[in-house]
Design a protein around this motif. Sequence first.
Motif, PDB file in Angstrom:
ATOM      1  N   SER A 193       0.834  -1.202   0.000  1.00 13.28           N
ATOM      2  CA  SER A 193       0.000   0.000   0.000  1.00 13.28           C
ATOM      3  C   SER A 193       0.867   1.250   0.000  1.00 13.28           C
ATOM      4  N   ASP A 194       0.293   2.354  -0.492  1.00  8.58           N
ATOM      5  CA  ASP A 194       1.011   3.631  -0.464  1.00  8.58           C
ATOM      6  C   ASP A 194       1.351   4.063   0.950  1.00  8.58           C
ATOM      7  N   ARG A 195       0.625   3.595   1.931  1.00  7.75           N
ATOM      8  CA  ARG A 195       0.934   3.957   3.306  1.00  7.75           C
ATOM      9  C   ARG A 195       2.331   3.470   3.684  1.00  7.75           C
ATOM     10  N   VAL A 196       2.698   2.299   3.219  1.00 12.22           N
ATOM     11  CA  VAL A 196       4.034   1.779   3.505  1.00 12.22           C
ATOM     12  C   VAL A 196       5.085   2.628   2.806  1.00 12.22           C
ATOM     13  N   GLN A 197       4.816   2.996   1.535  1.00 11.26           N
ATOM     14  CA  GLN A 197       5.769   3.816   0.791  1.00 11.26           C
ATOM     15  C   GLN A 197       5.912   5.199   1.425  1.00 11.26           C
ATOM     16  N   ALA A 198       4.777   5.797   1.848  1.00 19.91           N
ATOM     17  CA  ALA A 198       4.832   7.106   2.493  1.00 19.91           C
ATOM     18  C   ALA A 198       5.587   7.024   3.819  1.00 19.91           C
ATOM     19  N   THR A 199       5.385   5.942   4.562  1.00 18.78           N
ATOM     20  CA  THR A 199       6.134   5.749   5.814  1.00 18.78           C
ATOM     21  C   THR A 199       7.629   5.651   5.546  1.00 18.78           C
ATOM     22  N   ALA A 200       7.988   4.926   4.475  1.00 23.09           N
ATOM     23  CA  ALA A 200       9.403   4.796   4.123  1.00 23.09           C
ATOM     24  C   ALA A 200       9.988   6.156   3.744  1.00 23.09           C
ATOM     25  N   MET A 201       9.213   6.977   3.025  1.00 19.78           N
ATOM     26  CA  MET A 201       9.703   8.316   2.664  1.00 19.78           C
ATOM     27  C   MET A 201       9.964   9.156   3.902  1.00 19.78           C
TER      28      MET A 201
END
Length: 837
Positions: A163-171
């Motif tokens: 999910s984009d939530r994981v990508q946003a967390t990584a950012m």
Amino acid sequence: MPPSAPGRKAGSVGRGGGAGGGWSRGEVSATRSPCGRRLSAPGLLWALAVMMAVEEINNASTLLPGLRLGYDLFDTCSEPVIAMKPSLVFMAKVGSRSIGAYCDYTQYQPRVLAVIGPYSSEVALVTGKFFSFFLMPQVSYGATTDRLSNRETFPSFFRTVPSDRVQATAMVELLRGLRWNWVAAVGSDDEYGRQGLGLFSSLANAKGICIAYEGLMPLPRAGGLRLGSVQSLLHQVNHSSVQVVVVFSSAHAAYSLFSYSIHYRLLPKVWVASETWLTSSLVMTLPGMERVGTVLGFLHQGAEMPEFRSYVQTRLARAAEPAYCASLEAGQLGLEEHVVGPRCPQCDRASPENVTDGLLYHQTFAAYAAVYSVAHALHKALLCNSSGCPTQEPLRPWQLLENMYNVSFRAYNRTLQFDSSGNVDLAYDLKLWVWQDRMPMLRTVGSFNGSLELQFSNMIWHTPGNQEPVSQCSRQCREGQVRRVKGFHSCCYDCVDCKAGSYQRHPDDALCSKCDQDQWSPDGSTRCFPRTPRFLAWGEPAVLGLLLLLGIVLGLVLLALGLFTWHRDSPLVQATGGPRACFGLACLGLVCLSVLLFPGQPSTANCMGQQLLLHLPLTGCLSTLFLQAAEIFVASELPPSWTDWLHSRLQGPWAWLVVLLAMLAEAALCSWYLAVFPPVVMTNWHALPTEALVHCRVSSWIMFGVVHATNAMLAFLCFLGTFLVQSQPGRYNSARGLTFAMLAYFITWVSYIPLFANVHVVSHPPVQMGTILFCVLGILATFHLPKCYLLLWRPDLNTPEFFLGGGPSDARGQGSSGHEEETREKQVTLESVTSPQ
């Protein structure tokens, strides 16, 4: 392509287009149908990955033995309206082209059992709701919007990408790891960009990262580089201290953004890319892209597919054969052109050179794994084993859906599993663009799997000297400093030292934390220290000085007591009170010894003993002086008729009774005071900066004054009885000594009150000790020491005439005569002894 099904058809796999379309992408509005076609290399590769997975499953004998999967491939053109046409075809009743209207679809059998795709989040939101109504399993290999994790709205949606939530967390973790807290954020004005930008903003704010500028880019249309409000945002970023820009957008929106940036020669920055455009050849091959700065982004980890390159080459070679294309056209199901769209003229000229770069995309593995997830669910639903699949009843989509949840499947030796939200747990690689000629290479410089790991040695920055860029509104505060925010952003602040008694608990604290009461800290501290107990110690200079004074005063008291005892029968001592004078001196000695209870660590016994040992002996001394003053007053101020009777009451047992009564009254007051309002041992945590002051605290100052009242009253009566007495010629004036003694008493204790109130609480015990010693010294120096001087150096004055009076005419001037006749006899005797021969 129609499935071949020996025995029976297990299911069909339908596919929606990918990044900008499946095999091709058209620039059309939502009302135009169908979309125009042009070759999209990623979309073609995703379609080939699906085909390869289906062929592998059909050729294997372990996963679905005796069954063959079929598939239909359609292009969504990244348009929800376009995507709905094949979606309706998928849901048509088996053997028909129409969807039946029923109240209960439990037994409904559509043409397909599962759908693979689409790639676009915006399209998946539309098709996801549609297929969820029929509980049709849908597995996307690229739709990452977090809204699709809602099981109530999308109960049949799954995906093989995080999910984009994981990508946003990584950012956010990347920004924190590199200490960048002052950034700009840009998103494309579509579902992917809006949702991703919103997620990033909320997560960044929660982690203390400030977004200085934020904006949405309109989707690119024909007409040049018009970015709307993002144009002014880029120019603001260009002239600010912001060095990092997060771009959460589609590839085409990112292309427009960088085209504008390159055209207007904006300063290079660090660009944190979302996964969609990080690997886009459209953006990578943009002329002048190497001048925009450093590009970083996260790419989910996928398994390597070594056979995929040869498969693509084989398929593209076959597609170039006219006979093969003719066989495909002969096998079409006869769907209308307005459903499947016109044939793509560029697709006939597709070659391996057109899609070579796309072979590196991780999304090809995601599409490949999506097919295997459905196949494993079919294996489970049909109760398949090594010999076959025994279930004979037709399988409905909702039955397959039940087996999709928590299904564990393998694709290229990588095990994946859907969680309760339909997501898989895939780690991310942090990729950095490293330019080689005109095309950047993706270098792995870190990873994220719940926590961030960075490989700083592999980093290459656009800055001079390869210095790590700094993107902060304010400098980092030193240790022991907290931030005082100025303006609207928490990242713009002034650094303020923590005051004494407080400390900086965490580096990101906005307020200093107070130390516990048993701790202390200096200015600008990051920790607290335990307080050490502080009390009046024996070795302190003040105590040593007071002990020296005590030795002097006590020595004088003992000297006076010794002289008075040795000369107890002399007129001087008799005129001073005789045994009562010795008793008063002994009491003064005890008063001196009371100061020894003040140094050392306080205890309840010490605190109570200080008051008792001070007041009772002082009362004993003052009571003897009071009797001396009363005798002088009676002898000098009252009529002769009263003198003899009162003298008899001020001598002998009656005098001792007065002393006893005074001391009993003082003892009663002290007992009541110590029982009802006892002084307590108190630890004052705030009186000293680094220590805890342990001292005796008076519970009631009113009762403390009442205890002093008895002694004050005795002193006042002594003063009243002596200060008006006239001196007799040739006689020793005892009244003058008593007057000055009482003045010394009052001056000492009256001075004590303002001094005690104004000095620091640490100095209270030394002040009390000094007051007691000076009180004793004042009484001693004004009343007893002059008499000691006479005893030692003027023995010629130690005569009855000088101290006791000579004849009847001196009756009113006598200092101390009890019985007149006896006194005269003593005078005659003394005269006969001392008269010259």
